[in-house]
Scaffold this active site. Structure first.
Site, PDB file in Angstrom:
ATOM      1  CG  ASP A  92       2.848   4.356  -3.723  1.00 51.84           C
ATOM      2  OD1 ASP A  92       2.659   5.453  -3.566  1.00 51.84           O
ATOM      3  OD2 ASP A  92       2.435   3.256  -3.218  1.00 51.84           O
ATOM      4  CG  HIS A 104      -4.416   0.457  -8.559  1.00 54.00           C
ATOM      5  ND1 HIS A 104      -5.535   0.638  -8.248  1.00 54.00           N
ATOM      6  CD2 HIS A 104      -3.816   1.288  -7.597  1.00 54.00           C
ATOM      7  CE1 HIS A 104      -5.837   0.948  -7.192  1.00 54.00           C
ATOM      8  NE2 HIS A 104      -4.709   1.882  -6.715  1.00 54.00           N
ATOM      9  CG  HIS A 115      -2.002   0.946   1.191  1.00 53.43           C
ATOM     10  ND1 HIS A 115      -2.427   1.632   0.320  1.00 53.43           N
ATOM     11  CD2 HIS A 115      -2.981   1.338   2.449  1.00 53.43           C
ATOM     12  CE1 HIS A 115      -3.322   2.463   0.511  1.00 53.43           C
ATOM     13  NE2 HIS A 115      -3.795   2.166   1.792  1.00 53.43           N
TER      14      HIS A 115
HETATM   15  N1  ACO Z   1       5.105  -6.395 -10.336  1.00 52.37           N
HETATM   16  C1  ACO Z   1       5.191  -7.583 -10.724  1.00 52.37           C
HETATM   17  N2  ACO Z   1       3.916  -8.481 -11.022  1.00 52.37           N
HETATM   18  C2  ACO Z   1       2.929  -7.887 -10.766  1.00 52.37           C
HETATM   19  C3  ACO Z   1       2.733  -6.531 -10.070  1.00 52.37           C
HETATM   20  C4  ACO Z   1       3.907  -5.861  -9.898  1.00 52.37           C
HETATM   21  N3  ACO Z   1       3.868  -4.721  -9.393  1.00 52.37           N
HETATM   22  N4  ACO Z   1       1.572  -6.321  -9.851  1.00 52.37           N
HETATM   23  C5  ACO Z   1       0.673  -7.300 -10.020  1.00 52.37           C
HETATM   24  N5  ACO Z   1       1.416  -8.335 -10.479  1.00 52.37           N
HETATM   25  C6  ACO Z   1       1.159  -9.403 -11.257  1.00 52.37           C
HETATM   26  C7  ACO Z   1       1.093 -10.754 -10.135  1.00 52.37           C
HETATM   27  O1  ACO Z   1       2.301 -11.365  -9.977  1.00 52.37           O
HETATM   28  C8  ACO Z   1       0.051 -11.444 -10.864  1.00 52.37           C
HETATM   29  O2  ACO Z   1       0.695 -12.200 -11.934  1.00 52.37           O
HETATM   30  P1  ACO Z   1       0.288 -13.770 -11.987  1.00 52.37           P
HETATM   31  O3  ACO Z   1      -1.204 -13.737 -12.478  1.00 52.37           O
HETATM   32  O4  ACO Z   1       1.264 -14.283 -13.117  1.00 52.37           O
HETATM   33  O5  ACO Z   1       0.430 -14.516 -10.669  1.00 52.37           O
HETATM   34  C9  ACO Z   1      -0.906 -10.514 -11.556  1.00 52.37           C
HETATM   35  O6  ACO Z   1      -0.232  -9.505 -11.685  1.00 52.37           O
HETATM   36  C10 ACO Z   1      -2.291 -10.155 -10.501  1.00 52.37           C
HETATM   37  O7  ACO Z   1      -1.478  -9.678  -9.271  1.00 52.37           O
HETATM   38  P2  ACO Z   1      -2.393  -9.588  -8.239  1.00 52.37           P
HETATM   39  O8  ACO Z   1      -1.439  -9.373  -6.963  1.00 52.37           O
HETATM   40  O9  ACO Z   1      -3.506 -10.538  -8.127  1.00 52.37           O
HETATM   41  O10 ACO Z   1      -3.242  -8.183  -8.210  1.00 52.37           O
HETATM   42  P3  ACO Z   1      -3.827  -7.329  -7.344  1.00 52.37           P
HETATM   43  O11 ACO Z   1      -5.003  -6.730  -7.745  1.00 52.37           O
HETATM   44  O12 ACO Z   1      -3.917  -7.893  -5.861  1.00 52.37           O
HETATM   45  O13 ACO Z   1      -2.489  -6.164  -7.144  1.00 52.37           O
HETATM   46  C11 ACO Z   1      -1.303  -4.628  -5.893  1.00 52.37           C
HETATM   47  C12 ACO Z   1      -2.489  -5.024  -6.425  1.00 52.37           C
HETATM   48  C13 ACO Z   1      -1.248  -5.282  -4.629  1.00 52.37           C
HETATM   49  C14 ACO Z   1      -1.012  -3.129  -5.928  1.00 52.37           C
HETATM   50  C15 ACO Z   1      -0.112  -5.111  -6.898  1.00 52.37           C
HETATM   51  O14 ACO Z   1      -0.121  -4.757  -8.200  1.00 52.37           O
HETATM   52  C16 ACO Z   1       1.139  -4.899  -6.346  1.00 52.37           C
HETATM   53  O15 ACO Z   1       1.910  -5.883  -5.584  1.00 52.37           O
HETATM   54  N6  ACO Z   1       1.914  -3.829  -6.769  1.00 52.37           N
HETATM   55  C17 ACO Z   1       3.177  -3.329  -6.482  1.00 52.37           C
HETATM   56  C18 ACO Z   1       2.838  -2.547  -4.983  1.00 52.37           C
HETATM   57  C19 ACO Z   1       2.292  -0.987  -5.249  1.00 52.37           C
HETATM   58  O16 ACO Z   1       2.963  -0.487  -6.119  1.00 52.37           O
HETATM   59  N7  ACO Z   1       1.608  -0.970  -4.347  1.00 52.37           N
HETATM   60  C20 ACO Z   1       1.109   0.793  -4.517  1.00 52.37           C
HETATM   61  C21 ACO Z   1      -0.436   0.545  -4.808  1.00 52.37           C
HETATM   62  S1  ACO Z   1      -1.114   2.035  -5.127  1.00 52.37           S
HETATM   63  C22 ACO Z   1      -1.111   2.812  -3.488  1.00 52.37           C
HETATM   64  O17 ACO Z   1      -1.152   1.938  -2.661  1.00 52.37           O
HETATM   65  C23 ACO Z   1      -1.100   4.423  -3.642  1.00 52.37           C
END
Ligand code: ACO
Length: 374
Positions: A310, A259, A220
């Protein structure tokens, strides 16, 4: 019987709200009906705070009054400042912030609510977060203690409190835009945590304490810290491709991308990218901007992911001289407006938030006295 499990409550509509609208497919974000692009181009942070709390933009007189109130509310009790000075100087600033928000409630129970009086607490928390962060950060850096500096906007005061200098006009606006962009985002994890706490009729400060704890996590609010750490590790644009591919091959997440709600580029990232460039140009340092642009290209090509807010916030703060471990606290100093707006809305239309789980454990175990267990 419970229905289908939605892991992470993904796509679950938990409540009705009039505060924030996100269209994740079109990349649109509205605060109380106003497009974030309009607000980031024209509004002040104080106007946005009024908008989120009261549901409409203030008149000139109302805005003037809010600015006066926020400036007057910047101080915190001396006892709290002394408590901050007693904390270990190597503490995580988010832990310090959580502790301070929690402690502040003890000094002003009448503002904590729950109920309409909570608007006083919302204003005080918003006004005082920069003071809390500045008091602690200055002490740990052995900078002069924070003393009031009248006449500064909220954004300029935040920079002054943390860095012991007033920002230039461009810096102040860059921070103000960052604060506006971070002010609210529907039922993100920290806001949901705040609303869950408020829904038990607990007080506003407890709700914000819950929210600070949720924001701390790297999935987050903590993501922007990791972004800048990664940029420092990578060093030059030529090394981005190899570094990103290696991380993805190890199934590691690249912070600042992806996201839960946006399926296209986060509109806040689009705006902050421009400020990262403008600030970089003004400071003669486009290194972060160039590294980020290369990362955007590679991550999109390799994984189809778009940047989120971010990705760019850390570069803006770094160019200002804000240390990495204050990025998430600065996020909190903005999001506190959204948290408190949601808490006020929750008090106004209260329904205890209490979902259920699907139990998948055993049901027929028989208790054995401790001496008989192997
Ligand atoms: N890097 C690499 N792979 C990613 C990323 C990432 N940043 N984000 C998602 N994925 C991939 C996952 O590994 C997954 O791949 P798979 O299907 O091959 O296993 C797929 O995309 C779906 O990911 P989920 O985790 O199911 O998506 P979710 O909706 O839960 O993710 C999240 C949202 C937690 C923000 C995620 O994109 C993430 O971890 N991003 C990095 C952290 C980040 O930047 N957070 C800031 C959010 S914005 C804020 O708080 C202001």
């Amino acid at each position: 019987m419970p229905g289908e499990v939605q892991r992470g409550l993904e796509d679950v509509v938990a409540l009705e709200s009039r505060i924030c609208f996100i269209d994740g497919r079109e990349g649109r974000l509205l605060y109380r009906g106003y497009d974030i692009r309009d607000l980031a181009a024209h509004a002040t942070f104080e106007e946005v705070a009024y908008l989120l709390w009261h549901g409409r933009l203030p008149t000139a007189a109302e805005l003037g009054e809010l600015k006066r109130q926020l400036e007057a509310l910047r101080s915190v009790p001396d006892e709290l400042v002394r408590e901050l000075y007693e904390l270990p100087m190597g503490a995580n600033p988010m832990d310090v912030l959580r502790t301070a928000v929690s402690a502040l409630a003890i000094y002003e129970p009448e503002q904590a609510g729950p109920g309409p009086s909570s608007i006083g607490g919302a204003q005080h928390l918003t006004a005082a977060l920069p003071t809390i962060l500045g008091a602690y950060h200055r002490r740990r850096m052995q900078l002069p203690d924070l003393v009031p500096r009248p006449g500064l906007s909220h954004a300029a005061y935040l920079v002054y409190a943390l860095l012991n200098r007033e920002p230039t006009e461009l810096e102040a606006r860059a921070v103000e835009v960052a604060l506006i962009l971070h002010a609210d985002h529907d039922l993100n994890a920290s806001t949901f945590a705040a609303r869950v706490t408020a829904s038990t009729l607990s007080d506003l400060y407890s709700a914000v304490t819950s929210a600070v704890g949720a924001l701390k996590g790297p999935l987050h609010g903590g993501a922007n810290e990791r972004v800048v750490e990664l940029l420092e590790e990578i060093g030059t644009p030529e090394k981005v491709e190899g570094a990103v591919r290696a991380k993805l091959a190890r199934h590691e997440r690249i912070m600042g991308f992806g996201h839960r709600v946006y399926k296209v580029e986060d509109p806040r990232a689009t705006i902050l990218r421009e400020w990262s460039r403008r600030l970089g140009e003004a400071k003669g340092n486009l290194r972060y901007y160039r590294l980020l642009e290369k990362m955007v290209e590679v991550v999109h090509r390799e994984k189809g992911l778009y940047p989120n807010l971010d990705l760019y916030s850390g570069s803006v703060y770094t160019l200002l001289g804000v240390p990495i471990d204050l990025f998430t606290p600065v996020f909190a100093a903005s999001r506190v407006v959204g948290w408190t707006a949601h808490v006020l809305e929750e008090y106004d239309d209260l329904r205890l938030i209490r979902p259920v789980s699907r139990y998948v454990g055993p049901t027929d175990l028989v208790y054995a006295p401790v001496g008989e267990r192997s």
